[in-house]
Design an enzyme around this catalytic site. Structure first.
Site, short mmCIF file in Angstrom:
data_model
loop_
_atom_site.label_atom_id
_atom_site.label_comp_id
_atom_site.label_asym_id
_atom_site.label_seq_id
_atom_site.Cartn_x
_atom_site.Cartn_y
_atom_site.Cartn_z
N TYR A 194 5.06 5.45 -2.63
CA TYR A 194 4.57 4.54 -1.59
C TYR A 194 3.14 4.12 -1.92
O TYR A 194 2.80 2.93 -1.89
CB TYR A 194 4.63 5.24 -0.24
N SER A 199 -1.06 -1.43 2.82
CA SER A 199 -1.23 -0.21 3.62
C SER A 199 -2.60 0.38 3.34
O SER A 199 -3.13 0.27 2.23
CB SER A 199 -0.16 0.83 3.26
#
Length: 278
Positions: free
Chosen positions: A167, A151
């Site tokens: 995350y 990401s």
């Protein structure tokens, strides 16, 4: 004319919808058979729906409509034994696995983060990826490919805020994992790479929790409210990219065109990483 992954078998986690389904369809379009894996179960700590068994069935049907074979497996990436069994099932049905797409991921944006929020996100996004890759590595042939979904959050100096700390940690930790694993298997011409997508038009992005992160000034922001703020993450003036945009990169990494590319993360981020440079 043969497809770019003709005759290969790809094992894809998070395949019920979102990026995972897109990857499955794109690889099938180019000749691959697919092992489609998903948990098909919601999490109490995640405020948007996970893929369902019906959606996983739809992924399988989409692959079969392209005249490719597909195997549906409901399994939990957090469980290493379940991942080992999933590979055994896929190989029993399709004969081999050439490509691993460790794609399953979740995010939790609750204002009040508990220890369970942290555990669930880290278990899926980091431990789950490691479980998937380690279960599949013994089965990969010479020339096999591992593709990990990272990401842009891994590159952002502040991550995605306090509610996204797990995350961010997971996605950052995938970078040394990919590098170390790539070095360990390079002599066998197995390559290990990752992709860093920016905002991607899936349920992980399009949900009320994330809208509130981008528009904390509004009590109940909408997709339209959040889009301009989302666009500030990218150098190109877009709020998000599509799953299919990431799938094109996954296809390249799965194909023999990337045979000498290993240990790298490629940013599919509309120039988002440029904003992280000093």
């Amino acid at each position: 004319m043969a497809g770019r992954v003709e005759g290969k078998v790809a094992f894809i986690t998070g395949a019920a919808h979102g990026q995972g389904r897109s990857h499955a369809i794109r690889l099938a379009q180019e000749g691959a058979d697919i092992v489609a894996v998903d948990l098909c179960q919601d999490y109490d700590t995640v405020g948007y729906p996970m893929g369902t068994q019906e959606e996983l069935d739809q992924t399988v049907k989409a692959v079969e409509a392209l005249d490719r074979r597909a195997v549906k497996i409901v399994a939990d990436v957090r469980d290493p034994n379940a991942m080992a069994a999933a590979f055994e099932t896929g190989i029993a049905e399709l004969g081999k696995v050439d490509v691993i797409c460790a794609n399953a991921g979740i995010a939790s944006y609750a204002a009040e983060q508990t220890r369970q929020h942290y555990i669930d996100v880290l278990n899926v996004n980091l431990v789950g990826v490691i479980n998937t890759v380690l279960a599949g590595l013994p089965h990969l042939p010479r020339g096999g490919s591992v593709i990990v979904t990272g990401s842009l959050a891994a590159l952002l100096k502040g991550g995605i805020g306090e509610s996204g700390s797990a995350y961010t940690l997971a996605k950052r930790s995938l970078v040394p994992f990919v590098q170390a694993t790539a070095a360990a298997v390079a002599k066998e011409f197995i390559r290990v790479n990752g992709v860093h997508p920016t905002n991607c038009n899936t349920d992980l992005l399009q949900n009320d929790g994330l809208y509130r992160i981008f528009r904390p000034d509004l009590e109940n922001p909408t997709r339209e409210d959040a889009a301009p703020a989302m666009a500030t993450l990218q150098q190109m003036p877009v709020p998000w990219i599509e799953p299919e945009d990431v799938s094109e990169l996954v296809l390249f990494l799965a194909s023999d065109a990337s045979k000498y590319l290993t240990g790298q993360f490629i940013n599919c981020d509309a120039g988002g990483h440029l904003k992280t440079l000093d």
